[in-house]
Design a protein around this motif. Structure first.
Motif, mmCIF file in Angstrom:
data_model
loop_
_atom_site.group_PDB
_atom_site.id
_atom_site.type_symbol
_atom_site.label_atom_id
_atom_site.label_comp_id
_atom_site.label_asym_id
_atom_site.label_seq_id
_atom_site.Cartn_x
_atom_site.Cartn_y
_atom_site.Cartn_z
ATOM 1 N N ARG A 178 80.696 49.003 37.820
ATOM 2 C CA ARG A 178 81.381 49.845 36.835
ATOM 3 C C ARG A 178 80.605 51.134 36.609
ATOM 4 N N TYR A 179 79.291 51.069 36.815
ATOM 5 C CA TYR A 179 78.420 52.196 36.479
ATOM 6 C C TYR A 179 77.951 52.907 37.749
ATOM 7 N N PRO A 180 77.674 54.201 37.649
ATOM 8 C CA PRO A 180 77.182 54.939 38.816
ATOM 9 C C PRO A 180 75.909 54.326 39.378
ATOM 10 N N MET A 181 75.751 54.461 40.685
ATOM 11 C CA MET A 181 74.566 53.944 41.366
ATOM 12 C C MET A 181 73.559 55.073 41.515
ATOM 13 N N LEU A 182 72.354 54.856 40.988
ATOM 14 C CA LEU A 182 71.319 55.881 41.053
ATOM 15 C C LEU A 182 70.791 56.010 42.475
ATOM 16 N N ASP A 183 70.684 54.896 43.158
ATOM 17 C CA ASP A 183 70.379 54.895 44.583
ATOM 18 C C ASP A 183 71.040 53.665 45.174
ATOM 19 N N GLN A 184 71.347 53.725 46.444
ATOM 20 C CA GLN A 184 72.093 52.631 47.055
ATOM 21 C C GLN A 184 71.919 52.657 48.558
ATOM 22 N N ALA A 185 72.002 51.458 49.150
ATOM 23 C CA ALA A 185 71.900 51.323 50.606
ATOM 24 C C ALA A 185 72.189 49.866 50.946
ATOM 25 N N SER A 186 72.068 49.566 52.220
ATOM 26 C CA SER A 186 72.160 48.194 52.697
ATOM 27 C C SER A 186 71.030 47.972 53.688
ATOM 28 N N ARG A 187 70.565 46.754 53.745
ATOM 29 C CA ARG A 187 69.539 46.420 54.733
ATOM 30 C C ARG A 187 69.974 45.178 55.495
ATOM 31 N N ARG A 188 69.579 45.094 56.742
ATOM 32 C CA ARG A 188 69.894 43.921 57.544
ATOM 33 C C ARG A 188 68.670 42.998 57.552
ATOM 34 N N ASN A 189 68.864 41.766 57.089
ATOM 35 C CA ASN A 189 67.723 40.853 57.059
ATOM 36 C C ASN A 189 67.446 40.314 58.460
ATOM 37 N N ALA A 190 66.369 39.565 58.579
ATOM 38 C CA ALA A 190 65.954 39.080 59.896
ATOM 39 C C ALA A 190 66.994 38.175 60.536
ATOM 40 N N GLY A 191 67.774 37.496 59.703
ATOM 41 C CA GLY A 191 68.809 36.615 60.221
ATOM 42 C C GLY A 191 70.041 37.342 60.715
ATOM 43 N N GLY A 192 70.125 38.658 60.484
ATOM 44 C CA GLY A 192 71.231 39.451 60.987
ATOM 45 C C GLY A 192 72.292 39.789 59.964
ATOM 46 N N PHE A 193 72.113 39.360 58.706
ATOM 47 C CA PHE A 193 73.114 39.636 57.680
ATOM 48 C C PHE A 193 72.762 40.891 56.896
ATOM 49 N N LEU A 210 69.937 45.652 41.719
ATOM 50 C CA LEU A 210 70.715 44.480 42.109
ATOM 51 C C LEU A 210 70.859 44.427 43.622
ATOM 52 N N GLU A 211 70.827 43.220 44.174
ATOM 53 C CA GLU A 211 70.993 43.057 45.616
ATOM 54 C C GLU A 211 71.873 41.842 45.894
ATOM 55 N N SER A 212 72.833 42.023 46.798
ATOM 56 C CA SER A 212 73.715 40.945 47.249
ATOM 57 C C SER A 212 73.005 40.179 48.361
ATOM 58 N N VAL A 213 72.555 38.971 48.041
ATOM 59 C CA VAL A 213 71.646 38.214 48.917
ATOM 60 C C VAL A 213 72.424 37.257 49.817
ATOM 61 N N HIS A 214 72.019 37.197 51.091
ATOM 62 C CA HIS A 214 72.653 36.253 52.014
ATOM 63 C C HIS A 214 71.723 35.920 53.177
ATOM 64 N N PRO A 215 70.759 35.030 52.959
ATOM 65 C CA PRO A 215 69.891 34.596 54.058
ATOM 66 C C PRO A 215 70.674 33.802 55.098
ATOM 67 N N LEU A 216 70.100 33.688 56.268
ATOM 68 C CA LEU A 216 70.662 32.865 57.323
ATOM 69 C C LEU A 216 70.773 31.421 56.841
ATOM 70 N N ALA A 217 71.849 30.747 57.219
ATOM 71 C CA ALA A 217 72.011 29.335 56.854
ATOM 72 C C ALA A 217 71.217 28.453 57.815
ATOM 73 N N PRO A 218 70.611 27.360 57.323
ATOM 74 C CA PRO A 218 69.853 26.454 58.200
ATOM 75 C C PRO A 218 70.784 25.444 58.865
ATOM 76 N N ALA A 219 71.794 25.946 59.582
ATOM 77 C CA ALA A 219 72.842 25.084 60.116
ATOM 78 C C ALA A 219 72.518 24.502 61.489
ATOM 79 N N HIS A 220 71.473 25.005 62.137
ATOM 80 C CA HIS A 220 71.141 24.570 63.494
ATOM 81 C C HIS A 220 69.631 24.737 63.672
ATOM 82 N N PRO A 221 69.003 23.887 64.484
ATOM 83 C CA PRO A 221 67.548 24.016 64.678
ATOM 84 C C PRO A 221 67.090 25.423 65.046
ATOM 85 N N THR A 222 67.921 26.184 65.753
ATOM 86 C CA THR A 222 67.521 27.544 66.116
ATOM 87 C C THR A 222 67.520 28.483 64.917
#
Length: 331
Positions: A178-193, A210-222
């Motif tokens: 709702r409020y203006p963003m003083l600074d803003q960007a996106s970053r790609r985490n090591a898992g690719g998100f 504030l940051e929208s967090v989304h780490p890689l899921a531990p869905a497979h041994p890799t």
């Protein structure tokens, strides 16, 4: 004449031995689980299994009660200690904290939702924003189709300031404010998100990150190593910097040591703070309530928590988490 022991005299002793062995075998898995949880031994497949710790904690009462009923006091003592230890790990999440953080300041209402490749109902998301007077919406698994759908549903009218990084698949991320963003960007985490982030300053308040967090899921041994790396590389709390709010799909519960270590840098888990830390958020597709709690709102300890609610989202496998917070007033 030789007198032999009657077979009937051997049977009670044999039954007692079998019962004792059974009770010890029954309590052993819970004891091993507790040690693994207590010492943070989340390795390999244990990463996914540890998410079910609250259910195992409830199960540990069974060998304890059976041992008491059978009067096997040594087994009962060990089983009781295991059940108590598991309760200490789990039950505090269902009890509101005495310290919920500052109660004076400016209210900020936030919502996070994993959109499941943007299949989630956009009209429902926008209605949630409207009904709960949400000032910041964080979305994960955010695609170009999802961006267009939310726009068509009217999100721009409610939250016109945006940092969006939509991508096909599960890697997209977005922040609406709702409020203006003083600074803003996106970053790609090591898992690719992607992880969209921004600093805002509501009227009368100090800036907040504030940051929208989304780490890689531990869905497979890799993915196990990437999962751990992604959570460890989330921004820690910093009392000398702008107060931070991390919200999103963490793919981890409070039974994972790596998430507890992130919180220990100076965050509080909003749901845990108000006694709703056991309300599950995933998987919930089909209107179910979910099984485990992997969606979180983490807030700097300088931020107070007023309330948390968890909402079903049509056509998503995650439930949305809403939090009403108190952020510091402008000095």
């Amino acid at each position: 004449m030789t007198i032999t022991e009657a077979p009937t005299e051997k049977r009670p002793a044999r039954r007692r031995i079998v019962l004792s062995v059974f009770l010890w075998l029954l309590l052993t898995p819970g004891a091993i689980w507790f040690l693994g949880r207590a010492f943070g031994l989340e390795r390999g497949m244990l990463i996914m299994l540890f998410a079910g710790t609250p259910y195992v904690a409830a199960w540990t009462l069974i060998p304890f009660l059976l041992a008491l009923a059978a009067r096997r006091w040594a087994a009962a003592a060990v089983a009781g200690l295991v059940a108590l230890g598991m309760a200490v790990c789990v039950l505090p999440r269902a009890v509101p904290d005495f310290d919920k953080g500052p109660s004076e300041g400016v209210e900020l209402r936030v919502l996070t939702a994993n959109l499941l490749f943007s299949d989630a109902d956009p009209n429902q998301i926008v209605q949630m924003v409207r009904d709960n007077d949400v000032a910041v919406l964080a979305v994960q698994e955010f695609t170009p189709r999802g961006e267009a759908a939310l726009k068509a549903a009217g999100i721009d009218e409610l939250l016109p300031h945006q940092q969006l990084a939509p991508e096909y698949g599960a890697s997209g991320s977005g922040l609406y404010s709702r409020y203006p963003m003083l600074d803003q960007a996106s970053r790609r985490n090591a898992g690719g998100f992607q992880q969209a982030f921004a600093t805002i300053q509501p009227p009368g308040a100090a800036p907040v990150y504030l940051e929208s967090v989304h780490p890689l899921a531990p869905a497979h041994p890799t993915m196990f190593a990437g999962w751990s790396t992604d959570i460890r590389e989330q921004l820690p709390a910093d009392e000398n910097s702008t107060p931070r709010i991390l919200l999103g799909d963490f793919n981890a519960t409070l039974d994972h040591k790596v998430l507890r270590e992130l919180i220990a840098t100076g965050y509080r888990d909003a749901a845990d703070t108000v006694g709703k830390g056991l309300v599950p958020s995933w998987p919930s597709r089909g209107g179910s309530n979910g099984l485990v709690t992997i969606d979180h709102v983490l807030v700097d300890e300088r931020i107070g928590v007023r309330d948390v609610e968890v909402h079903d989202v049509t056509e998503s496998d995650h439930r949305a988490v809403f939090a009403s917070l108190t952020i510091p007033a402008a000095s």
